[in-house]
Design a protein around this motif. Sequence first.
Motif, mmCIF file in Angstrom:
data_model
loop_
_atom_site.group_PDB
_atom_site.id
_atom_site.type_symbol
_atom_site.label_atom_id
_atom_site.label_comp_id
_atom_site.label_asym_id
_atom_site.label_seq_id
_atom_site.Cartn_x
_atom_site.Cartn_y
_atom_site.Cartn_z
ATOM 1 N N LEU A 248 5.395 -0.115 -4.493
ATOM 2 C CA LEU A 248 6.553 0.374 -3.828
ATOM 3 C C LEU A 248 7.666 0.789 -4.379
ATOM 4 O O LEU A 248 8.233 1.679 -4.029
ATOM 5 N N MET A 249 8.039 -0.255 -5.357
ATOM 6 C CA MET A 249 9.207 0.049 -6.211
ATOM 7 C C MET A 249 9.225 1.350 -7.027
ATOM 8 O O MET A 249 9.857 2.244 -7.138
ATOM 9 N N ARG A 250 7.948 1.621 -7.622
ATOM 10 C CA ARG A 250 7.676 2.707 -8.460
ATOM 11 C C ARG A 250 7.572 4.080 -7.624
ATOM 12 O O ARG A 250 8.214 5.011 -8.108
ATOM 13 N N ILE A 251 6.988 4.089 -6.389
ATOM 14 C CA ILE A 251 7.077 5.199 -5.681
ATOM 15 C C ILE A 251 8.397 5.552 -5.017
ATOM 16 O O ILE A 251 8.827 6.820 -5.179
ATOM 17 N N VAL A 252 9.010 4.498 -4.700
ATOM 18 C CA VAL A 252 10.525 4.945 -4.090
ATOM 19 C C VAL A 252 11.403 5.532 -5.527
ATOM 20 O O VAL A 252 12.214 6.440 -5.301
ATOM 21 N N ASP A 253 11.364 4.726 -6.463
ATOM 22 C CA ASP A 253 12.084 5.200 -7.639
ATOM 23 C C ASP A 253 11.591 6.653 -8.350
ATOM 24 O O ASP A 253 12.615 7.496 -8.607
ATOM 25 N N HIS A 254 10.540 7.108 -8.195
ATOM 26 C CA HIS A 254 9.875 8.081 -8.906
ATOM 27 C C HIS A 254 9.648 9.370 -8.014
ATOM 28 O O HIS A 254 9.840 10.498 -8.266
ATOM 29 N N GLY A 255 9.424 8.956 -6.517
ATOM 30 C CA GLY A 255 9.212 9.931 -5.423
ATOM 31 C C GLY A 255 10.471 10.592 -5.265
ATOM 32 O O GLY A 255 11.182 10.166 -4.142
ATOM 33 N N TYR A 256 11.049 11.640 -5.665
ATOM 34 C CA TYR A 256 12.183 12.462 -5.325
ATOM 35 C C TYR A 256 12.107 13.312 -4.089
ATOM 36 O O TYR A 256 12.853 13.345 -3.382
ATOM 37 N N PHE A 257 10.964 13.656 -3.739
ATOM 38 C CA PHE A 257 11.060 14.737 -3.009
ATOM 39 C C PHE A 257 10.376 13.900 -1.577
ATOM 40 O O PHE A 257 9.249 13.407 -1.593
ATOM 41 N N PRO A 258 10.989 13.885 -0.362
ATOM 42 C CA PRO A 258 10.662 12.854 0.603
ATOM 43 C C PRO A 258 9.332 13.079 0.991
ATOM 44 O O PRO A 258 8.450 12.321 1.670
ATOM 45 N N LEU A 259 9.039 14.436 1.508
ATOM 46 C CA LEU A 259 7.724 14.704 2.200
ATOM 47 C C LEU A 259 6.477 14.545 1.314
ATOM 48 O O LEU A 259 5.314 14.414 1.603
ATOM 49 N N VAL A 260 6.906 14.508 -0.119
ATOM 50 C CA VAL A 260 5.802 14.271 -1.031
ATOM 51 C C VAL A 260 5.276 12.630 -0.942
ATOM 52 O O VAL A 260 4.415 12.231 -1.076
ATOM 53 N N VAL A 261 6.579 12.016 -0.908
ATOM 54 C CA VAL A 261 6.310 10.380 -0.720
ATOM 55 C C VAL A 261 5.672 10.314 0.478
ATOM 56 O O VAL A 261 4.842 9.474 0.804
ATOM 57 N N LEU A 262 6.040 10.785 1.739
ATOM 58 C CA LEU A 262 5.565 10.694 2.925
ATOM 59 C C LEU A 262 4.029 10.998 3.034
ATOM 60 O O LEU A 262 3.291 10.344 3.650
ATOM 61 N N ARG A 263 3.566 12.164 2.179
ATOM 62 C CA ARG A 263 2.152 12.523 2.114
ATOM 63 C C ARG A 263 1.622 11.085 1.454
ATOM 64 O O ARG A 263 0.327 10.990 1.949
ATOM 65 N N LYS A 264 1.911 10.632 0.691
ATOM 66 C CA LYS A 264 1.527 9.551 -0.123
ATOM 67 C C LYS A 264 1.113 8.362 0.812
ATOM 68 O O LYS A 264 0.133 7.585 1.039
ATOM 69 N N ALA B 151 -10.579 -15.430 -7.384
ATOM 70 C CA ALA B 151 -9.759 -14.959 -6.141
ATOM 71 C C ALA B 151 -8.456 -15.436 -6.043
ATOM 72 O O ALA B 151 -7.542 -14.202 -5.528
ATOM 73 N N GLY B 152 -7.898 -16.370 -6.465
ATOM 74 C CA GLY B 152 -6.573 -16.816 -6.325
ATOM 75 C C GLY B 152 -5.764 -15.726 -7.098
ATOM 76 O O GLY B 152 -4.754 -15.306 -6.696
ATOM 77 N N MET B 153 -6.377 -15.352 -8.439
ATOM 78 C CA MET B 153 -5.702 -14.362 -9.310
ATOM 79 C C MET B 153 -5.405 -13.024 -8.500
ATOM 80 O O MET B 153 -4.579 -12.197 -8.886
ATOM 81 N N THR B 154 -6.580 -12.757 -7.951
ATOM 82 C CA THR B 154 -6.885 -11.313 -7.320
ATOM 83 C C THR B 154 -5.645 -11.045 -6.149
ATOM 84 O O THR B 154 -5.013 -10.239 -6.059
ATOM 85 N N VAL B 155 -5.405 -12.317 -5.368
ATOM 86 C CA VAL B 155 -4.534 -12.463 -4.501
ATOM 87 C C VAL B 155 -3.174 -12.325 -4.765
ATOM 88 O O VAL B 155 -2.322 -11.146 -4.298
ATOM 89 N N ILE B 156 -2.851 -12.806 -6.109
ATOM 90 C CA ILE B 156 -1.504 -12.802 -6.552
ATOM 91 C C ILE B 156 -1.254 -11.364 -6.957
ATOM 92 O O ILE B 156 -0.141 -10.486 -7.122
ATOM 93 N N TYR B 157 -2.540 -10.851 -7.698
ATOM 94 C CA TYR B 157 -2.279 -9.532 -8.349
ATOM 95 C C TYR B 157 -2.007 -8.163 -7.122
ATOM 96 O O TYR B 157 -1.322 -7.659 -7.284
ATOM 97 N N ALA B 158 -2.718 -8.490 -6.163
ATOM 98 C CA ALA B 158 -2.622 -7.605 -4.939
ATOM 99 C C ALA B 158 -1.084 -7.634 -4.159
ATOM 100 O O ALA B 158 -0.618 -6.675 -4.158
ATOM 101 N N THR B 159 -0.624 -8.899 -4.308
ATOM 102 C CA THR B 159 0.687 -8.920 -3.755
ATOM 103 C C THR B 159 1.685 -8.261 -4.935
ATOM 104 O O THR B 159 2.646 -7.775 -4.333
ATOM 105 N N THR B 160 1.612 -8.342 -6.087
ATOM 106 C CA THR B 160 2.512 -8.090 -7.076
ATOM 107 C C THR B 160 2.262 -6.672 -7.310
ATOM 108 O O THR B 160 3.425 -6.016 -7.370
ATOM 109 N N ALA B 161 1.199 -6.040 -7.235
ATOM 110 C CA ALA B 161 0.876 -4.466 -7.195
ATOM 111 C C ALA B 161 1.307 -3.994 -6.221
ATOM 112 O O ALA B 161 2.034 -2.617 -6.183
#
Length: 392
Positions: free
Chosen positions: A145-161, A130-140
């Motif tokens: 969020l970093m990946r979506i912001v970096d790769h999501g160029y079109f803002p309305l596509v990011v908003l849809r996600k 359970a502890g490992m899952t909690v840390i995984y959830a936080t890290t993920a």
Amino acid sequence: MQAILAGAVLLVCLSTPLMGGKQRPRKWSKRLAPESSAGAPLAVGLGSWAMWVLMFPVLRVGFTGTRDAWIGVALLVLCVLIARLMVRMVAPARLKGSRMLVAARTVGLCCVVAGVMAPLDAEVDKQPMAGMTVIYATTAAVLGLMRIVDHGYFPLVVLRKALWKAFLAVVTGYWIQHTGGTLVPDPDHATAGTLLLAVLWWSLVVLSAGCAVAAAVRLVPWLRAGPPAHPAPPGVTSWPPAIGDVWTAELNYDDNTYKERPVVVLERTPGFVRVLGVTSVDQSARRRAYLKLRLPEWEGVLTKDSWLNLEIVHVPYSDFLWRRGECPGRVWDVLCTKADVRERSAKAGPAPGFTFRYRLRSAMNAHVGRDARVVRARADSRVRRVWAREKV
């Protein structure tokens, strides 16, 4: 059983952004932008587990003595190095060389993980999984969020996600509360399973809210002034367009059509690029408005003898597809001194491609108007058919 299913749904929702996907630009056949990384969730799972193992004794023992202080510093350094590897793994190639940005994100990730572990380590210590899952959830959630912001160029596509993840958060939250759980448990009295579901749910909420904020921050200036110069559109390897470069771009015309053409970059501005378009149609009768481009001088850049339109065109940054090469020095010198290079006539109205309707559609990764490319008519055909570009 219901709690296990809810936890599985939340874990999948948190892992999906790490895997990414193929972000389809409007010219997908020429400009593929692969982002998928099937092994990212596994790598993040191993990395988050290692961070938990390294950070747990530091939070439990602290820096009480000289020896403990040195051990704690060594463990924290190893934790930072692991976090840095994960941050670089989800970052696009253009950001991997930005050391300050990577360092700031690494420190932020470590602080978030430590902030989650500090109040929960007493309970999750009873159930290591359970502890490992909690840390995984936080890290993920942070890395997703970093990946979506970096790769999501079109803002309305990011908003849809973001809206889709918010919908899943509402459904799973109702499910958890309907089955007797709670989304705001007391760490001193709640069980490890209850804490686990709550952390998973709040991680998904933070991920969806962060995506929505990032989309809104990018959408407002996009609708006001057009696509920004940064970040780079998906699929381009050389960015931004340099003065004197030759690119393939989508040019919009006054008859509500668009077509891919080579362009020569003259100047960059915060909202658009000033270019001169190239056409292969013979313009011998309009030599004052066009400049002849001979193939031997443009070898490797153009594929046939062409003509350069001397009227300046404004092209949004999102309409640049790929770099073809550099403008020959002799032609560039001519363009810098030729008096026939002129701005668009004021009588022609505003430049196409800069209306609010166009900016709104481009934020959806779509296009206004029709593709001007045509196919050769058959002998029994009287009407030329127009290719309609697929909506992405």
